[in-house]
Write a protein that holds these residues in place. Structure first.
Motif, PDB file in Angstrom:
ATOM      1  N   VAL A 115      12.468  27.596  43.208  1.00 40.91           N
ATOM      2  CA  VAL A 115      12.621  28.781  42.356  1.00 40.91           C
ATOM      3  C   VAL A 115      12.062  28.515  40.958  1.00 40.91           C
ATOM      4  N   ILE A 116      12.347  27.329  40.436  1.00 43.54           N
ATOM      5  CA  ILE A 116      11.840  26.956  39.112  1.00 43.54           C
ATOM      6  C   ILE A 116      10.310  26.946  39.106  1.00 43.54           C
ATOM      7  N   THR A 119       8.959  30.420  39.134  1.00 39.80           N
ATOM      8  CA  THR A 119       9.148  31.012  37.803  1.00 39.80           C
ATOM      9  C   THR A 119       8.090  30.524  36.828  1.00 39.80           C
ATOM     10  N   TYR A 122       4.807  32.218  37.604  1.00 37.39           N
ATOM     11  CA  TYR A 122       4.880  33.607  37.127  1.00 37.39           C
ATOM     12  C   TYR A 122       4.707  33.675  35.612  1.00 37.39           C
ATOM     13  N   LEU A 123       5.406  32.797  34.894  1.00 43.18           N
ATOM     14  CA  LEU A 123       5.320  32.796  33.436  1.00 43.18           C
ATOM     15  C   LEU A 123       3.924  32.429  32.953  1.00 43.18           C
ATOM     16  N   TYR A 205       4.657  26.678  42.738  1.00 38.64           N
ATOM     17  CA  TYR A 205       4.066  27.127  41.467  1.00 38.64           C
ATOM     18  C   TYR A 205       2.853  28.002  41.751  1.00 38.64           C
ATOM     19  N   GLY A 208       3.880  31.419  43.102  1.00 33.87           N
ATOM     20  CA  GLY A 208       4.282  32.338  42.038  1.00 33.87           C
ATOM     21  C   GLY A 208       3.096  32.851  41.241  1.00 33.87           C
ATOM     22  N   THR A 212       1.707  36.777  41.370  1.00 33.48           N
ATOM     23  CA  THR A 212       1.700  37.495  40.086  1.00 33.48           C
ATOM     24  C   THR A 212       0.301  37.954  39.707  1.00 33.48           C
ATOM     25  N   LEU A 222       6.437  38.573  41.210  1.00 31.30           N
ATOM     26  CA  LEU A 222       7.557  37.644  41.215  1.00 31.30           C
ATOM     27  C   LEU A 222       8.497  37.931  42.375  1.00 31.30           C
ATOM     28  N   LEU A 226       9.463  35.407  45.449  1.00 29.86           N
ATOM     29  CA  LEU A 226      10.858  35.057  45.752  1.00 29.86           C
ATOM     30  C   LEU A 226      11.233  35.462  47.176  1.00 29.86           C
TER      31      LEU A 226
END
Length: 350
Positions: A115-116, A119, A122-123, A205, A208, A212, A222, A226
């Protein structure tokens, strides 16, 4: 990143020198892009929060597991001292596996770590979109391959930093909480386990980032990533474990019936189609391959405790091959997603 925005100038130098200069310039641009990706993520407070989450999860899991371990280790040491005092020359080694204390930590990496990583991917894309950095770079003399390679290397460096900190916390927990320090072989096995974790989290990574980058709305990307995580990490492994008859009885169904490996193989031969389907479901779960490899390296599975490192790598070669397959597939997907990003047209002069 100013050097990435400079336009190339004509040159009369020989073709060979020009190719060499281009190669050096290309490597320089890739390194610059990698540093940009890494520094941009490191400056984010979100990363510190994610590191804290993984670190605290590791400490908590090792502390819980070490309570029982410390009690059993004390009993063994008392038995060993009594045996030596009674004249026993050779005492059986401790059956306890120190690295098995990290089972919870590996499970947290498998679930929370994925999940990290999603994220962070995505960021990364949303940050570049918000700053309009990505279209600007794509409009300059930076190829899509250089951009994808630089971003990928920055991502790997970021994930490696995160996993390295987590691994250091794990080793410290073994020493100070488990009251036992890993030896050289165990350290090497930990390096392999956490190295696999770097590959595992890097794949998520890229997942994500790809979801995105391809979505018109970042939040939708995102959610898609997920959703894939939910299926791959939670649903498919659960289905595979449920369909495995040997998992339905504590300690194993075949072991409770007193059957040896040969008898187990004979019985399963009558259910070849069923086993093929169940194995295919588990093989579709990327996280299951990471879990099997990590658990083997950390002695979670008792049957691997007495294996040498070379034997472990030989037995778990298939897991490494699956990790490599998914890593290559998602890297290619990431490269294509970056190439399809819009560019800012360059101004032309008349």
């Amino acid at each position: 990143m100013n050097d990435l925005l400079e336009r190339p100038t004509p040159s009369d130098e020989p073709e060979t020198d020009r190719v060499r200069r281009f190669d050096r310039a290309s490597r320089s641009r890739i390194a610059t892009l990698a540093r940009h990706e890494y520094r941009a993520a490191v400056r984010s407070r979100v990363l510190l929060a994610l590191i804290a989450i993984l670190g605290l999860a590791t400490v908590a899991s090792v502390y819980i597991a070490s309570v029982d371990y410390a009690s059993q280790l004390a009993d063994y040491n008392a038995y060993k001292d009594a045996a030596i005092a009674g004249g026993v020359q050779q005492v059986a080694p401790s059956p306890l596996a120190l690295l098995a204390l990290l089972r919870g930590a590996m499970e947290y990496l498998e679930i929370i770590g994925a999940v990290i990583a999603i994220t962070l991917g995505y960021l990364s894309i949303t940050r570049e979109r918000g700053n309009r950095t990505l279209p600007l770079i794509r409009s300059r003399p930076v190829t899509a391959g250089e951009l994808a390679t630089g971003n990928a290397l920055g991502a790997v460096g970021l994930i490696a930093t995160l996993v390295t900190i987590t691994a250091a916390v794990a080793v410290l927990c073994l020493g100070f909480i488990g009251h036992d320090w890993p030896n050289g072989t165990q350290i090497l096995k930990l390096l392999l386990a956490y190295g696999a974790a770097v590959v595992y989290m890097t794949v998520f990574y890229f997942l994500g980032a790809v979801a995105t980058a391809r979505a018109k709305t970042p939040a939708n990307g995102l959610m898609i990533a997920l959703g894939v995580w939910l299926i791959v990490v939670l649903v498919l492994p659960q289905i595979g474990d449920t369909l495995d008859a040997d998992n339905q009885v504590p300690g194993g169904l075949f072991a409770s019936l007193g059957l040896v490996r040969a008898d187990e193989t004979t019985i399963l031969a009558h259910f070849a189609g069923y086993e093929t389907a169940r194995t295919a479901i588990e093989a579709a779960s990327f996280s299951k391959h990471f879990e099997r490899f990590a658990f083997a390296m950390t002695d979670v599975k008792a049957k691997y405790v007495d294996f040498s490192l070379s034997q472990l790598l030989d037995v778990k070669r298939i897991e490494l091959e699956w990790l490599a397959f998914y890593a290559v597939a998602l890297t290619e997907g990431f490269r294509r997603a970056i190439r399809r990003q819009p560019t800012i047209p360059q101004e032309t002069t008349s």
